[in-house]
Design an enzyme around this catalytic site. Sequence first.
Site, mmCIF file in Angstrom:
data_model
loop_
_atom_site.group_PDB
_atom_site.id
_atom_site.type_symbol
_atom_site.label_atom_id
_atom_site.label_comp_id
_atom_site.label_asym_id
_atom_site.label_seq_id
_atom_site.Cartn_x
_atom_site.Cartn_y
_atom_site.Cartn_z
ATOM 1 N N TYR A 131 -2.521 1.486 6.060
ATOM 2 C CA TYR A 131 -1.393 1.824 6.927
ATOM 3 C C TYR A 131 -1.177 0.931 7.936
ATOM 4 C CZ TYR A 131 1.936 5.379 8.891
ATOM 5 O OH TYR A 131 2.854 6.245 9.363
ATOM 6 N N CYS A 132 0.070 0.245 8.015
ATOM 7 C CA CYS A 132 0.381 -0.500 9.161
ATOM 8 C C CYS A 132 -0.655 -1.718 9.317
ATOM 9 C CB CYS A 132 0.420 0.461 10.568
ATOM 10 S SG CYS A 132 1.262 -0.639 11.937
ATOM 11 N N VAL A 133 -1.337 -1.859 10.587
ATOM 12 C CA VAL A 133 -2.123 -2.933 10.750
ATOM 13 C C VAL A 133 -3.508 -2.950 9.730
ATOM 14 C CG1 VAL A 133 -3.591 -1.810 12.614
ATOM 15 C CG2 VAL A 133 -3.644 -4.060 12.418
ATOM 16 N N GLY A 136 -2.911 -2.050 6.663
ATOM 17 C CA GLY A 136 -2.306 -2.558 5.431
ATOM 18 C C GLY A 136 -2.632 -4.020 5.634
#
Length: 578
Positions: free
Chosen positions: A311-313, A315
């Site tokens: 998720y986000c960073v 990812g």
Amino acid sequence: MTDTPKTPSLEDMQHWTWVLGRAQQMMLEAGLDAAQAMPKVQTPAIPAMTLDPAQVMQASADFWSDTMKLWQRFLDPAHAEPFAETAEQARDRRFKAPEWREQPVFDFLRQSYLTIADHLLKGVDQVDGLEPKQKEQMRFATRGFVDAMSPSNFAATNPEVISKAIETGGESLLKGLQNMLADLQRGQLTHTDREAFEVGRNIATTPGKVVHRTRLYELIHYAPTTERVLETPLVIFPPWINRFYILDLTPEKSFIGWAVAQGLSVFVVSWKSADASLADVLWDDYVAAQIDAIDTIRDLLDVPAVHTIGYCVAGTTLAATLAVLTAREQADKVASATFFTAQVDFSGAGELQHFVDDDQLTAIMSLATDGFLDGRYMAATFNLLRGRDLIWNYVSNNYLMGADYTPFDLLHWNGDVTNLPAAWHQSYLADLYRDNRLVVPGSLSVLGVPLDLTTVNTPAYIQAGREDHIAPAESVWKVTHHFAGPLKFVLAGSGHIAGVVNPPAAGKYQYWTNDAAAETLADFVAGATETRGSWWPDWIGWLRDRGADTVKAKGARVPGSGKLAAIADAPGEYVKTR
């Protein structure tokens, strides 16, 4: 017939004198040094610029023309041209109270503000001699100034604040001042009732055990609720910029709980909020932690591979992890990779890029203490990206009007900040946001391995949010240009959080899919099929297509029953550390 204004009685004068005196006392008790607790956020500087004289003259003429129309509407409304309100201005929640249109003085203030704001923002487009990035910085700074100067943000020019103060005899002003001073002492803006939620009590309550702990993360294994589970387990890597329980809010919103109910063996990494002991942590350490979690789960359950979510960073980091594993000829440890609003190509990474020039990076490092960056700084930065909603809305409601804070689990999570290793944060912003090195093969090395995303063949499910202001959908789409393996891209309604945390039972939003090849996001959307509701069922179907074999949910599939003993109950200890 109008009433003659009533002369204040001695009792009225004494009361309002007490209100003002009490306000002064509250500010003195708070202490002048309270403001120093607020994180110093370095906002983007407005770059040097040149102006076309002809455009300036035309802009001045347009402004004064609109100003004269404004005064005519105020002085002679019966014969004046009506205010040409745009659809966006008509929906503006700051001016939803009827007094903003029904009372001439406040209607004049509203129209004046909207007219000036419109001309200020138009003026940015008339500036010459700026690079596109500089013009975007200027537009961002101007919009922030415009939002800050709204008459709704000031007690004397907000009719709702005045009415509330009179109605409560000034108690609303004192309550609002108390709210503001409490935030100054905390060094952080409050968005919700801080007592309404507690981790482990009514949020982050999905049953499980911490089965592995390092200095950087805890690994939580969640208890199965089905008789059989997919043979290949799932490990979720949430961002360490926030707490993991964004995916485990109240039970009805919990992605983790939902995934468990779908028959998955679910593991989640809970990152430790940085302190001085993590001052040496770099991006290599987060990649190593992801690999360690993958190997720990494979060994615990005796399986060859795991499904992953980043998720986000996390990812972005998962992309680096896949490149490292591929280079080591260990790519088969990961059966699939799902990316929630994650970027790898930062050439169009949105408004956060306004905070990553050399001056900004120097300022950020100056905020670090003992090798880590106070999480309140990042919270303030994200608030600036949506200042109207996440700053000035609360200034108006909770400071000026003294309203009670509304309980909201998502906003509780948003305020539960985590500290970041300063060295990692600095290199992340410089290497990725500023220099965009991750998509240049061999430009970056992690754990001694040059990174090349084009070698990654892992099946990937890529989710983006249509209104995402942190990881814009256009930027997330670029992931499809860099991985070599089979990809599925899904565009979800809403943004960075609500676009992800959208349980099927809520029946909200929609998502778009398109199996045809597409070069751009616009091409994808043009040929996409819209489906109402949550994309979660689409994802679990895709995951099962990667392998539908199941095993009984017993033995090591039960947290703490395998070779790793339970260390603590979920949600663990790291999620509670500041």
